[in-house]
Design an enzyme around this catalytic site. Structure first.
Site, PDB file in Angstrom:
ATOM      1  CB  CYS A  83      -0.924  -0.025   1.220  1.00 51.71           C
ATOM      2  SG  CYS A  83      -1.852   1.496   1.490  1.00 51.71           S
ATOM      3  CB  CYS A  86       0.182   2.068   4.013  1.00 55.15           C
ATOM      4  SG  CYS A  86      -1.497   1.451   3.844  1.00 55.15           S
TER       5      CYS A  86
END
Length: 327
Positions: A83, A86
């Site tokens: 991700c 993230c």
């Protein structure tokens, strides 16, 4: 353990704070027990800054999060290695947690290794951030969020913990053993100053300045991965910051073939962490449009791919779907 009030509003939902009197008493008991264990010193003894950021799994959730939340608010960062957003949010949360000086602890949860926790929290997109205070679960935010909004949310969380539950946090000793060592000096790269200027602009809420700084890097180095990702994210934040979500979604629902309406809704989807929804919305719009309108939607979809990162499996799937409708 079941999470409560799972709406992602971007602020602490005070309606989720129940049984405050009991929780406050529990916090007092936890502090007293810790003080006895440490000979009357600060609760549990002072900890190094490095102890404020922890990795948590399903097996340790009870002790590492629920029990600890009686002494200090625990922020939960649900993330994954693949991700890209993230990777941008994680270091920011770590920095803000350390800056809070013991009034917060950050627990990082890898969703790939902890699917049960992900299901219990009803998470459909990452990054997703929650908090636990005195065993009570509070939704904080999901997706791409400006630093100032995160600061305000965490400040409200600390206030709720102190005023509603009597939770004052833990003592931190910056000189304690285990404190992070100063990073070794790294020679500055040719674009480090411009990239730093972009980060400073983002921190100050100057999205136009951040966009221009990233464009300055790409003008000289079109393949710079950090600048491409930063530009895509800054442009997304710039587009959604003044949107009225209800109006945007209503307009998109009433005008399924309107490229502008669908692109605006897709931006909101992605900013809210609903990655697959954003991609499928634009792929469907490409399918029902033609000419310049189709091309504008296609370009926007490629820009959203940059926000998530080429290695994300959802990007790979969306690229395949896009190719099918184009060819």
């Amino acid at each position: 353990m079941q999470p409560r009030n799972m709406s992602m509003s971007g602020v602490v939902d005070l309606a989720a704070v129940k049984a405050a009197g009991e929780a406050k008493a529990k916090a007092e008991q936890a502090r007293a027990a810790s003080a006895r264990q440490s000979g009357g010193d600060a609760p549990g003894g002072a900890v190094p800054p490095s102890a404020l950021v922890i990795d948590v799994d399903e097996a340790g959730f009870e002790s590492d999060v629920l029990q600890l939340s009686n002494e200090v608010p625990v922020v939960l960062d649900f993330w994954a290695e693949w991700c890209e957003p993230c990777k941008q949010l994680g270091p920011l949360l770590e920095r803000l947690t350390v800056e809070a000086g013991g009034r917060l602890v950050l627990a990082k949860i890898d969703v790939d290794a902890n699917q049960m926790l992900m299901q219990q929290f009803g998470i459909q997109g990452i990054p997703a951030v929650f908090a636990v205070v005195a065993g009570q679960v509070l939704p904080l935010f999901q997706g791409v969020v400006p630093e100032q909004q995160i600061r305000e949310t965490l400040a409200q969380l600390v206030q709720v913990a102190e005023e509603r539950f009597g939770i004052l946090g833990i003592q931190v000793d910056p000189d304690a053993e285990g404190a992070p060592a100063a990073p070794a000096a790294v020679p500055a790269g040719p674009h480090d100053a411009l990239l730093e200027a972009a980060v400073v602009a983002l921190d100050a809420g100057d999205l136009d300045g951040a966009v221009q700084a990233y464009k300055n890097v790409l003008a000289d180095d079109p393949a710079n991965t950090e600048a491409k990702l930063g530009l895509a994210q800054a442009e997304l934040l710039s587009r959604v910051q003044h949107m009225n979500p209800q109006t945007v979604r209503s307009t998109a629902a009433e005008n399924p073939r309107d490229p502008a309406a669908q692109m605006a809704a897709a931006d909101l989807d992605l900013a809210g962490g609903h990655v697959a929804d954003a991609f499928s919305r634009l792929v469907d719009t490409v399918r029902v449009t033609a000419g310049d309108e189709r091309d504008s939607v296609r370009v926007r979809l490629l820009e959203l791919f940059e926000v998530i990162g080429a290695d994300d499996p959802r990007v790979t799937a969306a690229r395949t779907a896009l190719a099918r409708v184009l060819f």
